[in-house]
Design a protein around this motif. Structure first.
Motif, mmCIF file in Angstrom:
data_model
loop_
_atom_site.group_PDB
_atom_site.id
_atom_site.type_symbol
_atom_site.label_atom_id
_atom_site.label_comp_id
_atom_site.label_asym_id
_atom_site.label_seq_id
_atom_site.Cartn_x
_atom_site.Cartn_y
_atom_site.Cartn_z
ATOM 1 N N ASP A 117 16.279 0.563 8.789
ATOM 2 C CA ASP A 117 15.946 1.237 7.534
ATOM 3 C C ASP A 117 14.566 1.864 7.702
ATOM 4 O OD1 ASP A 117 16.744 1.319 4.416
ATOM 5 O OD2 ASP A 117 14.566 1.051 4.583
ATOM 6 N N PRO A 118 14.329 3.045 7.114
ATOM 7 C CA PRO A 118 13.021 3.714 7.286
ATOM 8 C C PRO A 118 11.844 2.974 6.646
ATOM 9 C CG PRO A 118 14.697 5.266 6.540
ATOM 10 C CD PRO A 118 15.301 3.910 6.423
ATOM 11 N N ILE A 119 12.082 2.100 5.685
ATOM 12 C CA ILE A 119 11.055 1.367 4.943
ATOM 13 C C ILE A 119 10.200 2.302 4.085
ATOM 14 C CG2 ILE A 119 9.144 -0.288 5.042
ATOM 15 C CD1 ILE A 119 11.785 -1.380 6.128
ATOM 16 N N LEU A 120 9.524 3.269 4.732
ATOM 17 C CA LEU A 120 8.761 4.303 4.022
ATOM 18 C C LEU A 120 9.430 5.637 4.266
ATOM 19 C CD1 LEU A 120 5.052 3.306 4.827
ATOM 20 C CD2 LEU A 120 6.197 3.117 2.616
ATOM 21 N N ALA A 121 9.683 6.378 3.201
ATOM 22 C CA ALA A 121 10.329 7.687 3.313
ATOM 23 C C ALA A 121 9.429 8.743 2.668
ATOM 24 C CB ALA A 121 11.700 7.667 2.638
ATOM 25 N N ARG A 122 9.251 9.863 3.348
ATOM 26 C CA ARG A 122 8.376 10.916 2.830
ATOM 27 C C ARG A 122 9.044 11.617 1.660
ATOM 28 N NH1 ARG A 122 3.946 13.722 4.194
ATOM 29 N NH2 ARG A 122 3.728 12.722 6.244
ATOM 30 N N ARG A 123 8.259 11.793 0.587
ATOM 31 C CA ARG A 123 8.683 12.564 -0.587
ATOM 32 C C ARG A 123 7.563 13.553 -0.899
ATOM 33 N NH1 ARG A 123 12.569 10.334 0.714
ATOM 34 N NH2 ARG A 123 14.020 9.013 -0.491
ATOM 35 N N GLY A 124 7.714 14.791 -0.451
ATOM 36 C CA GLY A 124 6.654 15.765 -0.621
ATOM 37 C C GLY A 124 5.468 15.409 0.243
ATOM 38 N N ASN A 125 4.297 15.240 -0.376
ATOM 39 C CA ASN A 125 3.084 14.904 0.363
ATOM 40 C C ASN A 125 2.788 13.405 0.373
ATOM 41 O OD1 ASN A 125 2.505 17.606 0.944
ATOM 42 N ND2 ASN A 125 1.522 17.888 -1.069
ATOM 43 N N GLU A 171 0.808 -1.227 0.000
ATOM 44 C CA GLU A 171 0.000 0.000 0.000
ATOM 45 C C GLU A 171 0.838 1.272 0.000
ATOM 46 O OE1 GLU A 171 -3.080 -0.090 -0.485
ATOM 47 O OE2 GLU A 171 -3.482 -2.216 -0.138
ATOM 48 N N ARG A 172 2.071 1.181 0.542
ATOM 49 C CA ARG A 172 2.979 2.340 0.619
ATOM 50 C C ARG A 172 2.347 3.495 1.381
ATOM 51 N NH1 ARG A 172 6.434 2.271 -5.038
ATOM 52 N NH2 ARG A 172 6.507 0.009 -5.231
ATOM 53 N N SER A 173 1.551 3.140 2.365
ATOM 54 C CA SER A 173 0.857 4.138 3.173
ATOM 55 C C SER A 173 0.418 3.479 4.466
ATOM 56 C CB SER A 173 -0.365 4.684 2.418
ATOM 57 O OG SER A 173 -1.279 5.297 3.304
ATOM 58 N N VAL A 174 0.698 4.124 5.596
ATOM 59 C CA VAL A 174 0.261 3.580 6.882
ATOM 60 C C VAL A 174 -1.260 3.569 6.956
ATOM 61 C CG1 VAL A 174 0.258 3.958 9.382
ATOM 62 C CG2 VAL A 174 2.373 4.270 8.076
#
Length: 310
Positions: free
Chosen positions: A54-62, A24-27
Motif C-alpha cells: 500500500d502507498p501509505i502516503l498518496a500525493r494529492r496536488g501539492n 506528520e503525513r509528510s516525509v
C-alpha cells in the motif's frame, strides 16, 4: 500456534517510522521529528510500502494524504508503539523511590479530583520521580476499553459500564442533589420536584448515563433535561441562580465551588456508587503497576473517610 517467523524478519524501528509518517503525513516533517535524513526515512517508507502493499502516503496536488488503509492503520500504530515502549522500559528490579515512570489513567473529572488527587499526593511523598497523566474518558473510550487499556495503565470508573477486565474496588459513594440557594423547593426535595424541575445532566446518551439518572427514569420520571455538560465539576455553575437540579457525588462536594448552591438528599434510595480501578490483563504481573494499584486502594480509603465529613 502463533507464527512469529514473519515478525522476526522485521526491523521494529519501522514501527517508529510508521508512527511518525502517519502522524506528520509528510516525509520531511517525519524525518525532522525523528532527527533523521529525508533519504533515510524515504527508505523506511519504501520498505513499509512493500510490506503492506500500500502507498501509505498518496500525493494529492501539492500535499500528501494518508490512504484509506493507512487511516485504519493509524488507529493501531500508537497503541502498538506504546506497548513496545513499555516492554523495553520494564525493569527486573524496581524501587518506587527511583522510578521515573508515567502512569496514564482514563476517567472523569470526578475520579481525577477525588482519588486521583490523593494518589498524586501519596506518590509525591514516596516516589517523587513518578508522574501521572489523567485523561478524560468518553463513551467511545469506555466502549473500547479492552483496546485502550493495552496502551494506558488504568481506567477510573464505577461498576456498571465495564466487564471482563481485572479491577480493584476503591470506595463507595452516594448521590445528592444540587439546587440553587434561592430555589423554591426549600430544605426537602420530593419526587414531584424531580418531575417538575429542569435538570442539568452530566451524561445523557443511550450508552452513557449516571446510575442515579437512570434510576429516576426507572421510578417513572422522565427528567426534563435543559443542559448537558460532560463535567461534574461544572455542575454548580449551571445550577446557581436557576431553578435547575443536578445530581452529584457526595465525595465531590468539598472539591466544587458551592457558592450560590446547596446540596439536598435525594427523595429515594439511590444505588450507591461503587468506584473501581480497571486495567488490562497484560499489566497484571507488572510490579510497578501493582504498586500503582495499591496506591489507588489506599487513596480510596482516604477519600471515603473525607466524604463522611462533607
Amino acid at each position: 500456534m502463533t507464527d512469529y517467523s514473519r515478525l522476526s524478519r522485521l526491523d521494529l524501528n519501522l514501527l517508529v517510522a510508521l508512527d511518525a509518517l502517519l502522524t506528520e503525513r509528510s516525509v520531511t516533517r517525519a524525518a525532522d521529528r525523528l532527527h533523521l535524513s529525508q533519504p533515510a526515512l524515504s527508505a523506511s517508507l519504501a520498505r513499509l510500502r512493500a510490506h503492506f502493499n500500500d502507498p501509505i502516503l498518496a500525493r494529492r496536488g501539492n500535499a500528501y494524504e494518508l490512504t484509506p488503509f493507512a487511516l485504519r492503520l493509524s488507529e493501531q500504530t500508537g497503541p502498538a508503539l506504546e506497548g513496545a515502549r513499555r516492554v523495553f522500559e520494564t525493569q527486573a528490579s524496581w524501587s518506587p523511590a527511583d522510578s521515573t515512570r508515567e502512569f496514564s489513567i482514563y476517567g472523569s473529572d470526578y475520579g481525577a479530583v477525588t482519588v486521583g488527587r490523593v494518589v498524586t499526593r501519596l506518590a509525591a511523598e514516596r516516589a517523587p520521580g513518578v508522574r501521572f497523566r489523567f485523561m478524560l474518558h468518553s463513551p467511545s473510550v469506555v466502549d473500547d476499553a479492552a483496546t485502550r487499556l493495552r496502551s494506558a495503565d488504568a481506567m477510573l470508573i464505577p461498576h456498571g459500564p465495564m466487564a471482563d477486565l481485572p479491577f480493584v474496588d476503591l470506595w463507595r459513594d452516594d448521590w445528592v442533589a444540587l439546587v440553587s440557594d434561592d430555589n423554591a423547593v426549600g430544605a426537602t426535595l420530593t419526587m414531584a420536584d424531580l418531575a417538575a424541575l429542569p435538570f442539568v445532566m452530566t451524561y445523557q446518551t443511550r450508552s452513557a448515563f449516571t446510575s442515579a439518572g437512570r434510576q429516576i427514569q426507572q421510578l417513572g420520571i422522565e427528567p426534563r433535561v435543559e443542559v448537558v455538560v460532560e463535567s461534574f465539576l461544572a455542575l454548580p455553575a449551571f445550577v446557581a441562580g436557576t431553578d435547575r437540579v443536578a445530581l452529584i457525588q457526595r465525595a465531590l462536594l468539598p472539591r466544587v465551588d458551592r457558592e450560590g448552591v446547596r446540596a439536598l438528599p435525594l427523595p429515594f434510595d439511590a444505588t450507591p456508587i461503587s468506584n473501581a480501578l480497571w486495567w488490562h490483563p497484560i499489566h497484571e504481573r507488572d510490579p510497578e503497576h501493582a504498586w500503582m494499584r495499591d496506591l489507588f486502594v489506599e487513596a480510596g480509603t482516604l477519600v471515603a473517610a473525607e466524604a463522611l465529613t462533607a
